[in-house]
Design a protein around this motif. Structure first.
Motif, PDB file in Angstrom:
ATOM      1  N   ASP A  71      20.990  52.490  10.106  1.00  0.00           N
ATOM      2  CA  ASP A  71      20.107  53.301  10.957  1.00  0.00           C
ATOM      3  C   ASP A  71      18.686  53.450  10.412  1.00  0.00           C
ATOM      4  O   ASP A  71      18.210  54.577  10.209  1.00  0.00           O
ATOM      5  N   ARG A 118      14.596  60.230  12.523  1.00  0.00           N
ATOM      6  CA  ARG A 118      14.205  58.832  12.365  1.00  0.00           C
ATOM      7  C   ARG A 118      14.989  57.919  13.293  1.00  0.00           C
ATOM      8  O   ARG A 118      14.544  56.819  13.608  1.00  0.00           O
ATOM      9  N   ASP A 119      16.192  58.366  13.678  1.00  0.00           N
ATOM     10  CA  ASP A 119      17.139  57.516  14.408  1.00  0.00           C
ATOM     11  C   ASP A 119      17.693  58.234  15.630  1.00  0.00           C
ATOM     12  O   ASP A 119      18.795  57.943  16.088  1.00  0.00           O
ATOM     13  N   ARG A 138      25.461  59.645   6.575  1.00  0.00           N
ATOM     14  CA  ARG A 138      24.892  59.487   7.923  1.00  0.00           C
ATOM     15  C   ARG A 138      25.959  59.689   8.983  1.00  0.00           C
ATOM     16  O   ARG A 138      25.730  60.367   9.983  1.00  0.00           O
ATOM     17  N   ASP A 157      11.135  60.716  17.244  1.00  0.00           N
ATOM     18  CA  ASP A 157      11.255  59.968  15.994  1.00  0.00           C
ATOM     19  C   ASP A 157       9.878  59.579  15.485  1.00  0.00           C
ATOM     20  O   ASP A 157       8.904  59.541  16.247  1.00  0.00           O
ATOM     21  N   THR A 189      17.458  55.987  18.908  1.00  0.00           N
ATOM     22  CA  THR A 189      18.177  54.721  18.745  1.00  0.00           C
ATOM     23  C   THR A 189      19.677  54.915  18.507  1.00  0.00           C
ATOM     24  O   THR A 189      20.485  54.129  18.989  1.00  0.00           O
ATOM     25  N   VAL A 190      20.058  55.943  17.738  1.00  0.00           N
ATOM     26  CA  VAL A 190      21.456  56.071  17.294  1.00  0.00           C
ATOM     27  C   VAL A 190      22.112  57.391  17.724  1.00  0.00           C
ATOM     28  O   VAL A 190      23.191  57.400  18.297  1.00  0.00           O
ATOM     29  N   THR A 241      13.323  52.966  13.393  1.00  0.00           N
ATOM     30  CA  THR A 241      12.802  51.946  14.303  1.00  0.00           C
ATOM     31  C   THR A 241      12.439  52.625  15.607  1.00  0.00           C
ATOM     32  O   THR A 241      12.930  53.705  15.911  1.00  0.00           O
TER      33      THR A 241
END
Ligand code: C5P
Length: 221
Positions: free
Chosen positions: A188, A133-134, A108, A9, A137-138, A191
């Motif tokens: 999302d 990007r996620d 998403r 990411d 995390t996701v 991060t």
């Protein structure tokens, strides 16, 4: 299966794509460019004459678009239906609209589900390097290695403007605009995962980043 899943990411222009493709090639793994998926949906939205700010209409296009996702690091080709979109998804029109399309929750949801399916298939096969990007995390919180790749804003703008042969100031402004949308959206946002390895490619350079990741994975290249 125990093939590695690697999540990469970071913001636009951090070197994610180059690093991810090269790492996937070195691992003989698949490569998934999730940004290209959001770009391909955005292409379909514009092609349909839909306003990228109209969330309901955008969601409908996303559901109906027949998105073909290439995962070969040597040739990651994308199609919408039978149309090859590799060129147009890098164009200025798609780039200007993609962050709006990517902030629609239904889009998403749809693409994250698709990404998880592709990752599940690759885990039982050759493994996969996933950039976005996620991801840590996701999309793939259980990835074997999570990387957060950054670079200074000036360096990111310099690389991106060379890549697309665009004006440096305009590129810097576009990156800043997308970074702001991407890191402040409700669903999302971009991060850093708490357990991500943070690498700054301004200091290290792309080759060194790839070498570090190969050694972190404990494979010989
Ligand atoms: O990585 P790339 O710059 O091609 O991504 C284009 C856009 O897609 C980003 O600016 C962001 O709005 C969106 N994106 C996202 N989530 C991802 C990958 C990309 O929202 N996992």
């Amino acid at each position: 299966g125990a093939a590695p899943v690697v999540a990469i990411d970071g913001p636009s222009g951090s070197g994610k794509s180059t690093v991810s493709r090269r790492l996937a090639a070195e691992l003989s793994a698949q490569y998934l460019d999730t940004g290209a998926m959001y770009r391909a949906v955005t292409w379909a939205v514009l092609e349909a004459g839909v306003d990228p700010a109209d969330a309901d209409a955008v969601a409908k296009v996303a559901v109906n678009a027949d998105l073909v996702v290439g995962t070969d690091p040597a040739a990651p080709h994308f199609f919408v239906g039978t149309v090859s979109v590799d060129g147009p998804i890098r164009g200025a029109e798609v780039t200007a609209a993609v962050s709006a399309v990517a902030s629609v929750p239904a889009v998403r949801q749809l693409l994250v589900a698709r990404q998880r399916d592709i990752i599940a298939g690759a885990r039982d096969a050759a493994g996969i390097v996933v950039e976005g990007r996620d991801i840590g995390t996701v999309v793939a919180p259980d990835a074997d290695l999570k990387v957060y790749l950054t670079a200074s804003a000036a360096e990111r703008a310099r690389r991106r403007s060379t890549e697309v042969a665009a004006d440096l100031a305009a590129t810097a402004a576009d990156l800043e605009r997308r970074d702001t949308i991407d890191s402040t959206r409700a669903v999302d946002p971009l991060t850093q995962a708490a357990d991500a390895v943070v690498l700054d490619s301004t200091e290290l350079g792309i080759d060194e980043v790839v070498h570090r990741l190969v050694s972190l994975l404990g494979v010989s290249a």
